[in-house]
Design a protein around this motif. Structure first.
Motif, PDB file in Angstrom:
ATOM      1  N   ASP A   6       0.810  -1.217   0.000  1.00 43.41           N
ATOM      2  CA  ASP A   6       0.000   0.000   0.000  1.00 43.41           C
ATOM      3  C   ASP A   6       0.842   1.265   0.000  1.00 43.41           C
ATOM      4  O   ASP A   6       0.312   2.370  -0.081  1.00 43.41           O
ATOM      5  CB  ASP A   6      -0.966   0.013   1.186  1.00 43.41           C
ATOM      6  N   ARG A   7       2.169   1.116   0.112  1.00 40.74           N
ATOM      7  CA  ARG A   7       3.083   2.260   0.054  1.00 40.74           C
ATOM      8  C   ARG A   7       4.267   1.886  -0.810  1.00 40.74           C
ATOM      9  O   ARG A   7       4.624   0.707  -0.941  1.00 40.74           O
ATOM     10  CB  ARG A   7       3.580   2.642   1.455  1.00 40.74           C
ATOM     11  N   LEU A   8       4.908   2.895  -1.396  1.00 39.13           N
ATOM     12  CA  LEU A   8       6.130   2.665  -2.149  1.00 39.13           C
ATOM     13  C   LEU A   8       7.328   2.833  -1.228  1.00 39.13           C
ATOM     14  O   LEU A   8       7.186   2.843  -0.007  1.00 39.13           O
ATOM     15  CB  LEU A   8       6.188   3.628  -3.342  1.00 39.13           C
ATOM     16  N   ALA A  10      10.071   3.698   1.316  1.00 43.70           N
ATOM     17  CA  ALA A  10       9.910   4.588   2.475  1.00 43.70           C
ATOM     18  C   ALA A  10      10.651   5.907   2.297  1.00 43.70           C
ATOM     19  O   ALA A  10      10.296   6.908   2.921  1.00 43.70           O
ATOM     20  CB  ALA A  10      10.395   3.879   3.740  1.00 43.70           C
ATOM     21  N   ASP A  47       4.571   7.869  -3.255  1.00 42.47           N
ATOM     22  CA  ASP A  47       3.332   7.090  -3.290  1.00 42.47           C
ATOM     23  C   ASP A  47       2.356   7.586  -4.350  1.00 42.47           C
ATOM     24  O   ASP A  47       1.147   7.428  -4.218  1.00 42.47           O
ATOM     25  CB  ASP A  47       2.642   7.084  -1.920  1.00 42.47           C
ATOM     26  N   GLN A  48       2.901   8.184  -5.410  1.00 42.98           N
ATOM     27  CA  GLN A  48       2.065   8.582  -6.539  1.00 42.98           C
ATOM     28  C   GLN A  48       2.432   7.753  -7.762  1.00 42.98           C
ATOM     29  O   GLN A  48       3.588   7.370  -7.956  1.00 42.98           O
ATOM     30  CB  GLN A  48       2.218  10.067  -6.857  1.00 42.98           C
ATOM     31  N   ASP A 103      -2.883   9.045  -6.450  1.00 42.59           N
ATOM     32  CA  ASP A 103      -2.304   9.073  -5.111  1.00 42.59           C
ATOM     33  C   ASP A 103      -2.686   7.786  -4.387  1.00 42.59           C
ATOM     34  O   ASP A 103      -3.865   7.539  -4.128  1.00 42.59           O
ATOM     35  CB  ASP A 103      -2.821  10.300  -4.349  1.00 42.59           C
ATOM     36  N   MET A 104      -1.710   6.943  -4.062  1.00 46.11           N
ATOM     37  CA  MET A 104      -1.987   5.652  -3.444  1.00 46.11           C
ATOM     38  C   MET A 104      -2.542   5.788  -2.034  1.00 46.11           C
ATOM     39  O   MET A 104      -3.265   4.903  -1.568  1.00 46.11           O
ATOM     40  CB  MET A 104      -0.710   4.796  -3.415  1.00 46.11           C
ATOM     41  N   ILE A 105      -2.217   6.876  -1.341  1.00 46.12           N
ATOM     42  CA  ILE A 105      -2.677   7.053   0.032  1.00 46.12           C
ATOM     43  C   ILE A 105      -4.109   7.581   0.053  1.00 46.12           C
ATOM     44  O   ILE A 105      -4.992   7.033   0.723  1.00 46.12           O
ATOM     45  CB  ILE A 105      -1.745   8.004   0.807  1.00 46.12           C
TER      46      ILE A 105
END
Length: 346
Positions: A256-258, A260, A282-283, A311-313
């Motif tokens: 769920d995140r790229l 860090a 996270d895009q 935007d993944m978040i």
């Protein structure tokens, strides 16, 4: 859930990228200013990094050109420049194809280069997916050997993408199978596929339920990522899902995140890349790149954007480049990336 694109509210970090159009227009990204003389960039077939591939039908050669520097390398064409290798190869974790290899590698003028990989270190080795959308093979060549080599003992597949990762060549199918291709040499100059291994068996059995596009990208942290783009039709994108290839366990693991440290993905059917983006991590930056695919029909409207971001978040979309006048063709809009080993936004 479907998310409608909206205009971006946040300032995007400057990225070293360009947007290339089949008509020859080239724009810098994200400021989207015209870049240079576009007369020589029209009609490309494929792209990789900062390379564009063109066909010279008169002489049956392919021209691999860096439009940002002018460097050009000639490759064999697809009419008389393809050799089918009959030597047996190792096929692992997948049934070997049945039947015999065709005497001629293609049976239709629709055969073309669908995906191009220029191996790191210049242009010493080139890989391509050649064929039609649902019926393609992996081909290899070097400029010195000047012949495309394909294996008559590997199956035809529906490939969505291909990437060089960790010293191996990987390809991704529409079923989300991940395959690794080992490369050997028949002589000093002709590369050949020596082994094919299905590393991950994909979970998709019925391709008629949903429309999907897939992109294969190496993360800055070293993981091999599959980006799944969910699309009810060619003009609408519902969302993206990102999976990391667990090569040891032979499975896809959703993330769920790229990275860090701040990472963004630029994905395109012809060319994709991960970039360092501390302010815009996270895009997923993506294109209207369904031209030439079977699920795009003439009556389907084009989306209102040429370039957009997900935007993944927040799970929201931003339109970054409005649609330019463009007709459906066989080659889509693509990203180009200058030769930058750091892959870092500026």
């Amino acid at each position: 859930m479907s998310h409608r694109p909206c205009m971006a509210d946040d300032k995007l970090a400057l990225a070293v990228a360009h947007v290339a159009f089949p008509d020859g227009k080239l724009f810098t990204f994200p400021d989207l200013e015209p870049h240079g003389d576009d007369g020589d960039n029209a009609g490309y077939l494929a792209a990789c990094g900062d390379w564009l591939l063109f066909a010279d039908d008169e002489y049956d050669v392919l021209r691999l050109t860096r439009p940002l520097t002018g460097e050009t390398v000639l490759l064999p064409g697809l009419v008389d420049g393809v050799r089918v290798r009959d030597e047996p190869i190792v096929v692992a974790n997948e049934p070997a194809p049945s039947g015999t290899a065709p005497r001629r590698w293609r049976d239709s003028e629709e055969m073309s280069v669908l995906k191009l990989i220029v191996f790191p270190g210049g242009c010493g080795l080139v890989a391509a997916i050649v064929g039609r959308e649902h019926f393609a093979k992996v081909a290899l060549c070097t400029p010195e050997g000047f012949v495309w080599s394909i294996s008559g003992h590997d199956r035809w597949r529906w490939y969505d993408d291909m990437a060089f990762h960790g010293g191996r060549l990987y390809a991704l199918t529409q079923h989300e199978d991940l395959l690794a291709f080992d490369v050997g040499y028949a002589d000093a100059r002709e590369p050949v596929v020596s082994r094919v291994e299905r590393i991950i068996a994909g979970p998709i059995d019925d391709l008629d339920e949903e429309t999907r596009m897939h992109y294969l990208v190496t993360s800055l942290g070293g993981a091999l990522l599959m980006v799944r783009r969910d699309m009810p039709d060619a003009g609408t994108t519902d969302g993206f899902e990102v999976f990391e290839a667990d090569l040891a366990a032979s499975r896809w693991v959703e993330v769920d995140r790229l990275d860090a440290g701040g990472e963004a993905l630029f994905v395109g059917r012809l060319c994709s890349r991960a970039v360092r983006a501390p302010d815009d991590g996270d895009q997923i930056f993506f294109l209207d790149d369904t031209d030439g695919l079977s699920f795009r029909t003439e009556i389907q409207p084009r989306p209102p954007y040429q370039v957009a971001a997900y935007d993944m978040i927040r799970r929201t979309f931003s339109q970054l480049m409005w649609q330019h006048p463009l007709e459906d063709g066989n080659t889509p809009v693509t990203w180009l990336f200058p030769d930058d080993d750091d892959h870092t936004t500026k």
